[in-house]
Motif scaffolding. Structure first.
Motif, mmCIF file in Angstrom:
data_model
loop_
_atom_site.group_PDB
_atom_site.id
_atom_site.type_symbol
_atom_site.label_atom_id
_atom_site.label_comp_id
_atom_site.label_asym_id
_atom_site.label_seq_id
_atom_site.Cartn_x
_atom_site.Cartn_y
_atom_site.Cartn_z
ATOM 1 N N ILE A 1 6.611 -0.063 -8.910
ATOM 2 C CA ILE A 1 6.048 1.123 -8.372
ATOM 3 C C ILE A 1 5.521 2.037 -9.675
ATOM 4 C CG2 ILE A 1 6.267 3.162 -6.992
ATOM 5 C CD1 ILE A 1 7.731 1.388 -5.403
ATOM 6 N N GLU A 2 6.429 2.253 -10.523
ATOM 7 C CA GLU A 2 6.098 2.992 -11.755
ATOM 8 C C GLU A 2 5.096 2.522 -12.669
ATOM 9 O OE1 GLU A 2 10.194 4.355 -13.031
ATOM 10 O OE2 GLU A 2 10.239 5.520 -11.204
ATOM 11 N N ASN A 3 5.274 1.193 -12.849
ATOM 12 C CA ASN A 3 4.340 0.478 -13.767
ATOM 13 C C ASN A 3 3.287 -0.369 -13.225
ATOM 14 O OD1 ASN A 3 5.543 1.446 -16.527
ATOM 15 N ND2 ASN A 3 7.425 0.610 -15.126
ATOM 16 N N PRO A 4 2.418 0.089 -12.397
ATOM 17 C CA PRO A 4 1.462 -0.928 -11.479
ATOM 18 C C PRO A 4 0.711 -1.803 -12.297
ATOM 19 C CG PRO A 4 0.754 1.369 -11.267
ATOM 20 C CD PRO A 4 2.311 1.506 -11.909
ATOM 21 N N LYS A 5 0.199 -0.746 -13.339
ATOM 22 C CA LYS A 5 -1.038 -1.876 -14.156
ATOM 23 C C LYS A 5 -0.227 -2.860 -14.876
ATOM 24 C CE LYS A 5 -4.361 1.306 -13.131
ATOM 25 N NZ LYS A 5 -5.678 0.698 -12.258
ATOM 26 N N LYS A 6 0.976 -3.101 -15.213
ATOM 27 C CA LYS A 6 1.647 -3.874 -15.987
ATOM 28 C C LYS A 6 1.611 -5.232 -15.253
ATOM 29 C CE LYS A 6 6.229 -4.636 -17.984
ATOM 30 N NZ LYS A 6 7.498 -4.356 -18.237
ATOM 31 N N PHE A 7 1.636 -5.121 -13.798
ATOM 32 C CA PHE A 7 1.803 -6.020 -13.000
ATOM 33 C C PHE A 7 0.603 -6.427 -12.067
ATOM 34 C CE2 PHE A 7 6.087 -4.253 -13.475
ATOM 35 C CZ PHE A 7 6.792 -5.157 -13.936
ATOM 36 N N GLY A 8 -0.495 -5.886 -12.561
ATOM 37 C CA GLY A 8 -1.650 -6.091 -11.967
ATOM 38 C C GLY A 8 -2.167 -5.414 -10.603
ATOM 39 N N PHE A 9 -1.389 -4.219 -10.494
ATOM 40 C CA PHE A 9 -1.869 -3.571 -9.139
ATOM 41 C C PHE A 9 -2.464 -2.302 -9.526
ATOM 42 C CE2 PHE A 9 2.207 -5.931 -8.010
ATOM 43 C CZ PHE A 9 1.699 -6.939 -6.963
ATOM 44 N N ASP A 10 -3.310 -1.755 -8.575
ATOM 45 C CA ASP A 10 -3.829 -0.489 -8.433
ATOM 46 C C ASP A 10 -3.405 0.424 -7.454
ATOM 47 O OD1 ASP A 10 -5.607 -1.443 -10.497
ATOM 48 O OD2 ASP A 10 -7.590 -2.000 -9.050
ATOM 49 N N VAL A 11 -2.668 -0.118 -6.501
ATOM 50 C CA VAL A 11 -2.183 0.732 -5.277
ATOM 51 C C VAL A 11 -0.637 0.285 -4.970
ATOM 52 C CG1 VAL A 11 -2.616 1.526 -2.849
ATOM 53 C CG2 VAL A 11 -4.576 0.904 -4.492
ATOM 54 N N VAL A 12 0.195 1.438 -5.202
ATOM 55 C CA VAL A 12 1.529 1.166 -4.961
ATOM 56 C C VAL A 12 2.065 2.109 -3.972
ATOM 57 C CG1 VAL A 12 1.965 -0.145 -6.843
ATOM 58 C CG2 VAL A 12 2.051 2.302 -6.698
ATOM 59 N N ASP A 13 1.433 2.924 -3.537
ATOM 60 C CA ASP A 13 1.672 4.093 -2.512
ATOM 61 C C ASP A 13 1.158 3.899 -1.181
ATOM 62 O OD1 ASP A 13 -0.792 4.855 -3.186
ATOM 63 O OD2 ASP A 13 -0.336 7.009 -3.252
ATOM 64 N N LYS A 14 0.314 2.916 -0.909
ATOM 65 C CA LYS A 14 -0.427 2.506 0.338
ATOM 66 C C LYS A 14 -0.492 1.130 0.571
ATOM 67 C CE LYS A 14 -3.069 6.966 0.744
ATOM 68 N NZ LYS A 14 -4.568 7.397 0.850
ATOM 69 N N GLY A 15 -0.291 0.720 1.610
ATOM 70 C CA GLY A 15 -0.417 -0.694 2.100
ATOM 71 C C GLY A 15 -1.911 -0.890 2.234
ATOM 72 N N CYS A 16 -2.316 -2.369 2.382
ATOM 73 C CA CYS A 16 -3.606 -2.757 2.434
ATOM 74 C C CYS A 16 -4.265 -2.650 3.814
ATOM 75 C CB CYS A 16 -3.622 -4.261 1.927
ATOM 76 S SG CYS A 16 -5.103 -5.030 2.185
ATOM 77 N N CYS A 17 -3.256 -2.487 4.685
ATOM 78 C CA CYS A 17 -3.898 -2.638 6.305
ATOM 79 C C CYS A 17 -3.937 -1.217 6.560
ATOM 80 C CB CYS A 17 -2.850 -3.330 7.190
ATOM 81 S SG CYS A 17 -3.271 -3.356 8.795
ATOM 82 N N GLY A 18 -5.357 -1.086 7.331
ATOM 83 C CA GLY A 18 -5.569 0.346 7.609
ATOM 84 C C GLY A 18 -5.703 1.569 6.798
ATOM 85 N N THR A 19 -5.369 2.645 6.925
ATOM 86 C CA THR A 19 -5.333 3.779 6.085
ATOM 87 C C THR A 19 -4.354 3.309 4.905
ATOM 88 O OG1 THR A 19 -3.541 5.027 7.033
ATOM 89 C CG2 THR A 19 -5.838 5.320 7.618
ATOM 90 N N GLY A 20 -3.121 2.416 5.350
ATOM 91 C CA GLY A 20 -2.112 2.037 4.424
ATOM 92 C C GLY A 20 -1.023 3.284 4.415
ATOM 93 N N ALA A 21 -1.020 4.140 5.111
ATOM 94 C CA ALA A 21 -0.112 5.240 4.967
ATOM 95 C C ALA A 21 1.080 5.160 6.193
ATOM 96 C CB ALA A 21 -0.858 6.781 5.244
ATOM 97 N N ILE A 22 0.685 4.646 7.151
ATOM 98 C CA ILE A 22 1.624 4.527 8.198
ATOM 99 C C ILE A 22 1.400 3.189 9.128
ATOM 100 C CG2 ILE A 22 -0.016 5.318 10.031
ATOM 101 C CD1 ILE A 22 3.680 6.589 9.464
ATOM 102 N N GLU A 23 0.486 2.390 8.975
ATOM 103 C CA GLU A 23 0.280 1.375 9.694
ATOM 104 C C GLU A 23 1.290 0.246 9.426
ATOM 105 O OE1 GLU A 23 -3.832 3.117 9.546
ATOM 106 O OE2 GLU A 23 -2.233 2.872 8.180
ATOM 107 N N VAL A 24 2.140 -0.207 10.592
ATOM 108 C CA VAL A 24 3.075 -1.251 10.235
ATOM 109 C C VAL A 24 3.147 -1.907 11.594
ATOM 110 C CG1 VAL A 24 5.009 0.305 10.483
ATOM 111 C CG2 VAL A 24 5.309 -2.012 9.291
ATOM 112 N N VAL A 25 3.370 -3.144 11.888
ATOM 113 C CA VAL A 25 3.642 -3.892 12.922
ATOM 114 C C VAL A 25 2.377 -3.649 13.893
ATOM 115 C CG1 VAL A 25 5.409 -4.376 15.075
ATOM 116 C CG2 VAL A 25 6.290 -3.520 12.730
#
Length: 353
Positions: free
Chosen positions: A285-309
């Motif tokens: 989470i603190e080094n996202p670029k090192k692991f190939g990620f652009d987004v670590v504070d939201k999910g891919c589904c919907g807004t990514g902020a609250i969508e689960v199940v």
């Protein structure tokens, strides 16, 4: 809007086009093998058991499974392969770990392992009273049924050998800490509740040891306050990692780590690996670029902020490039996230052999 948030709070407590290939493998010493991978826990390791129980925590509908064998939703809480799948692959056992309750799981599948995990599960009995998931205690009963089924099919000696040469993985406690502890505050402070949970963890380990298990992997709690839904609900307007939730997870992990060390000294014939789930996720989470990620504070589904199940459903749009998201929904890792995580912890598993 208020109703939406209330529903989200109730749902989020259950705990890419990944094209991420394979995880690394563990090089085993000569004359050492892993016969099966057996997994217990919550939604991070539920491979579809909740499909067969009466609970709202399910992942057997689109877009879950978007990248799993042609887009098949199986009950895994991700877009593709999950932690148990990648662990089984890293240990050289098989590429996909099925759920124990799946009626199509055959006797040959059983011999190489299954997951007993259930989304929403926990050690505290109150947790599964709320979530209607499969309690860890019932997952233990399922394991006993598994052993009896093995014995009926391949004879007792062969079944015992599979259990002894298996790797058992435990990933639980997250729902207890996030969902149930606030309801237990009149009975426990944070340290008291952590001690209570750890005692239940040790009781579980003792039970599976009595049943013949000798290689055990125990995950600590993740940084609960950094899960996207928790950021949204408890992280303020800037959606920072929620400090109180993270502090509780760290306290639990400290107690757990200490007590597991004591346990291993009492049972030197067993092999136990403690996985620092918290530090592994925080590092990504603190080094996202090192692991190939652009987004670590939201999910891919919907807004990514609250969508689960059920808030993540076939009507919910998903991100364009799932390989850039660490989280799939607002609580669970993407396929690539799970793959990277397993690569981070492989070295910790060497102590099992």
């Amino acid at each position: 809007m208020l109703l939406y948030i209330v529903v989200a709070i109730l749902l989020c407590v259950f705990a890419s086009v990944c094209l991420c290939g394979s995880v690394g493998t563990i090089t085993l010493p000569e004359n050492v093998s892993v016969s099966a991978v057996l997994v217990f826990g919550d939604s991070f390791v539920d491979q579809g058991n909740n499909n067969y129980v009466n609970t709202i925590a399910k992942g057997n509908y689109s877009p879950y499974g978007k990248d799993f064998l042609g887009g098949k939703p199986t009950g895994r809480f991700s877009n593709g392969k999950t932690l148990p799948d990648f662990l089984a692959e890293a240990l050289g056992v098989k590429d996909y770990l099925p759920p124990f309750l799946d009626p199509v799981v055959n006797d040959k599948d059983l011999q190489t392992g299954v997951s007993f995990g259930s989304g929403g599960s926990g050690f505290d009995p109150l947790t599964t009273t709320i979530t209607t998931a499969i309690p860890i205690s019932v997952q233990l009963d399922m394991f006993k049924q598994y052993i009896e089924r093995l014995k009926r099919n391949i004879a007792e000696e062969a079944a015992n050998k599979i259990i002894t040469n298996s790797v058992v993985v435990l990933v639980a406690g997250n729902n207890d800490l996030y969902l149930t502890f606030p309801l237990r505050r009149s009975q426990y402070d944070a340290l008291g509740y952590s001690n209570m949970l750890v005692k239940l963890v040790l009781n579980f380990i003792q039970e599976i040891y009595t049943l013949g298990v000798r290689r055990i992997v125990v995950f600590g709690a993740p940084p609960i306050g950094c899960l996207p839904a928790v950021r949204t609900l408890s992280g303020g307007l800037q959606r920072r990692c929620a400090e109180e939730e993270n502090n509780l997870a760290q306290l639990f992990n400290t107690v757990l780590g200490q007590q597991l060390q004591v346990w291993t000294t009492s049972f030197p014939q067993s092999k136990l690996a403690y996985i620092d789930y918290y530090s592994s996720l925080i590092n990504i989470i603190e080094n996202p670029k090192k692991f190939g990620f652009d987004v670590v504070d939201k999910g891919c589904c919907g807004t990514g902020a609250i969508e689960v199940v059920y808030l993540c459903n076939k009507l919910t749009p998903t991100c364009l490039d799932r390989s850039k998201y660490f989280f799939w929904d607002a609580f669970h890792l993407s396929e690539k996230g799970n793959s990277i995580l397993v690569d981070q912890i492989i070295q910790d598993l060497v102590n099992l052999f």
